[in-house]
Scaffold this active site. Structure first.
Site, short mmCIF file in Angstrom:
data_model
loop_
_atom_site.label_atom_id
_atom_site.label_comp_id
_atom_site.label_asym_id
_atom_site.label_seq_id
_atom_site.Cartn_x
_atom_site.Cartn_y
_atom_site.Cartn_z
N ASP A 31 97.73 31.45 53.44
CA ASP A 31 96.33 30.93 53.89
C ASP A 31 96.64 29.63 54.40
O ASP A 31 98.27 29.21 54.69
CB ASP A 31 95.36 30.24 51.94
N TYR A 41 84.28 16.47 55.24
CA TYR A 41 85.26 16.93 54.05
C TYR A 41 85.29 18.39 54.19
O TYR A 41 86.34 18.52 53.76
CB TYR A 41 83.89 16.62 52.81
N HIS A 56 97.44 24.05 51.92
CA HIS A 56 96.03 23.20 51.25
C HIS A 56 95.36 23.19 52.80
O HIS A 56 94.81 22.04 52.74
CB HIS A 56 97.12 22.18 50.88
N ARG A 105 88.22 27.37 55.48
CA ARG A 105 86.70 26.27 56.68
C ARG A 105 86.16 27.07 57.21
O ARG A 105 84.09 27.15 57.33
CB ARG A 105 87.53 25.14 57.59
N THR A 135 96.46 25.78 41.49
CA THR A 135 96.62 24.94 42.32
C THR A 135 98.07 23.45 42.38
O THR A 135 96.61 22.91 41.46
CB THR A 135 95.78 24.38 43.09
N LYS A 156 99.37 28.46 43.56
CA LYS A 156 98.93 28.31 44.89
C LYS A 156 99.87 27.16 45.43
O LYS A 156 99.25 25.61 44.44
CB LYS A 156 97.16 28.34 44.83
N GLY A 160 95.07 27.45 58.69
CA GLY A 160 95.31 28.09 59.47
C GLY A 160 94.92 29.58 60.37
O GLY A 160 94.36 29.52 61.22
#
Length: 382
Positions: free
Chosen positions: A308, A25, A278, A332, A155, A254, A310
Site C-alpha cells: 500500500d 486526519y 503508512h 485515503r 501493524t 504491516k 500512494g
C-alpha cells in the site's frame, strides 16, 4: 457520483463536506510530507512495455489470498476514525468490500465495536497494534478471534506517537478536545454535523475507541483522556512471535520496508507482508514501498506480498503486481469516497479502479494477472 471520474475526484468534495480537523486526519502526512509526495512519484519511475496482438477478449482480474478468491487485486486499507466522517463508516467500508468481493481491513483505531463489523461483513480482516503488556496482547487476540475474524494484520511501525504538527495546525487531536474552533468548524459544515455526528450521537451515543485494546477505550471527544500509547517502544520480535503462537489463522505484518525484516518475519511463520510506509503518516523521508518491493519479494521466501501507500490508478495497481505484489491496498481514496457518498461512494470508487485495471490489461496485452512480470515495466530510474 456523475462528476467523479477518478479516485482523485473524491478528494475535493470530501474536503468541502468535512470540518478541517477531520479532513486533516485523512489527508495530512508526517512532518514535511516528503514521504507522502514521494509515494506518488515512485510510480512515475516505472513505464509500461505493452505487448500487441495477443487477443485480450478473455480478461479477468481475480486473485486468491489465503484460500479466498477475490474479484480484483486491490482492497481497502485500515484507517482509524472512519465513523467520524461517514455514518457507521467501518460498517460501510466493510460491507461495500464484501459486496464487491474485495478484501478490507478494519482498523484497531476504529470507533465501532469489532463484533458489529464482523457480523455485518464476516470476510473482513482485522488490523491491530500490539499492546505493550503481554497480558493485554493475549486478551486482544482472544477478543479478535471470538469476534469471528479469520485474518489478522499486525501493524508494527508505530512504536511511539507520530509528530502531530500538521494535525495540530488544523485543530485535530486524539481524542478531539472541545474548543470554540471545533464547535465553529462543526456548525459551518452542517451536512457532516447532522448527517454523521448528531446522527451517531442520537443512535449510538458518543463514539469511543472501541478496539484499541480488549476493553473499551477513551471517547473521541474528551478534554483530558488520551489514547494508550504507553509501553510500546520496547516491543520487539519476541512479541510478534507470541502473536504467532496465539493466532491460528493467516497472520500478516504491516509496515515492512526492509528486506532483512521481511526475512525475519517470514522465518517466524508470518503468512504475509504488507509493504507500507503508512501512507507517509509515520516517519517522514521513509522510502516508498515501490522502491523496495522487488527486494522484499525476493527476501520473503514465498510469503504473500501486499503493498500500500500512494496507489490512485489502475495503472499503479498493475505496476505493483508486475514487481511481485499479489494485491494492493488503498486507504485515503476509499475514505474520501465514503465521506462523499457513503456506500454508494465506495461502490463507485471500487468500480472506477476495477474498470481502469480491466482497460489497462487490454492495452498491455494480457488476459490474466499471472502474465504480469518485470518484463512489462521498465525502471526509468536505472
Amino acid at each position: 457520483m456523475k462528476r467523479i471520474f477518478s479516485l482523485n475526484d473524491f478528494e475535493q468534495p470530501a474536503r468541502r463536506k468535512l470540518p478541517r480537523q477531520l479532513f486533516s486526519y485523512i489527508y495530512n502526512g508526517a512532518d514535511e510530507e516528503r514521504t507522502m509526495k514521494d509515494n506518488r512519484k515512485a510510480f512515475d519511475r516505472y513505464a509500461f512495455v505493452p505487448r500487441l496482438l495477443t487477443g485480450v477478449s478473455e480478461r479477468e482480474q481475480k486473485i486468491t489470498l489465503f484460500g479466498q478468491e477475490y474479484a480484483s487485486p486491490f482492497g481497502i486499507s485500515p484507517v482509524g476514525l472512519s465513523a467520524m466522517w461517514c455514518y457507521r463508516g467501518d460498517v460501510v467500508l466493510a460491507e461495500a468490500a464484501q459486496e464487491n468481493n474485495i478484501p478490507a481491513v478494519m482498523s484497531g483505531a476504529s470507533l465501532i465495536p469489532m463484533e458489529t463489523v464482523a457480523k455485518a461483513a464476516p470476510n473482513t480482516w482485522f488490523q491491530a497494534y500490539m499492546p505493550g503488556d503481554p497480558a493485554r496482547v493475549e486478551a486482544l487476540i482472544t477478543r479478535i478471534a471470538n469476534a469471528g475474524f479469520k485474518t489478522l494484520v499486525i501493524t508494527a511501525d508505530l512504536p511511539v506517537q507520530v509528530n502531530p504538527e500538521n494535525y495540530l495546525r488544523n485543530g485535530f487531536s486524539t481524542p478531539l478536545r472541545p474548543s470554540l474552533r471545533l464547535a465553529w468548524d462543526g456548525i459551518s459544515h452542517p451536512r457532516w454535523l447532522f448527517g454523521t455526528f448528531f446522527r451517531t450521537l442520537a443512535r449510538h451515543g458518543m463514539p469511543h475507541f472501541e478496539n484499541w485494546r480488549a476493553e473499551r477505550g477513551a471517547p473521541i471527544l474528551s478534554a483530558t483522556v488520551e489514547r494508550d500509547f504507553q509501553a510500546r517502544d520496547h516491543l520487539d520480535w519476541s512479541h510478534l512471535q507470541r502473536v504467532r503462537e496465539l493466532w491460528k489463522g493467516p497472520l500478516l505484518l504491516k509496515g515492512i520496508l526492509s528486506a532483512g525484516d521481511a526475512a525475519i518475519a517470514t522465518g517466524m511463520g508470518v503468512d504475509g507482508l504488507i509493504v507500507s510506509n503508512h501512507g507517509g503518516r509515520q516517519v517522514d523521508s521513509a522510502i516508498s514501498p515501490m522502491e523496495v518491493l522487488p527486494e522484499i519479494v525476493r527476501a520473503a521466501g514465498g510469503a504473500t506480498i501486499i503493498m500500500d501507500s500512494g496507489i490512485r490508478r489502475g495503472s499503479d495497481v498493475l505496476k505493483a503486481l508486475a514487481l511481485g505484489a499479489r494485491c494492493v491496498f488503498l486507504g485515503r481514496p476509499f475514505n474520501y469516497a465514503a465521506t462523499v457518498g457513503g456506500k454508494e461512494g465506495v461502490n463507485h470508487a471500487i468500480s472506477i479502479l476495477r474498470t481502469e485495471i480491466h482497460r489497462n490489461m487490454a492495452l498491455l496485452g494480457i488476459n490474466r494477472l499471472s502474465e504480469l512480470d518485470s518484463s512489462i515495466v521498465r525502471d526509468l530510474g536505472r
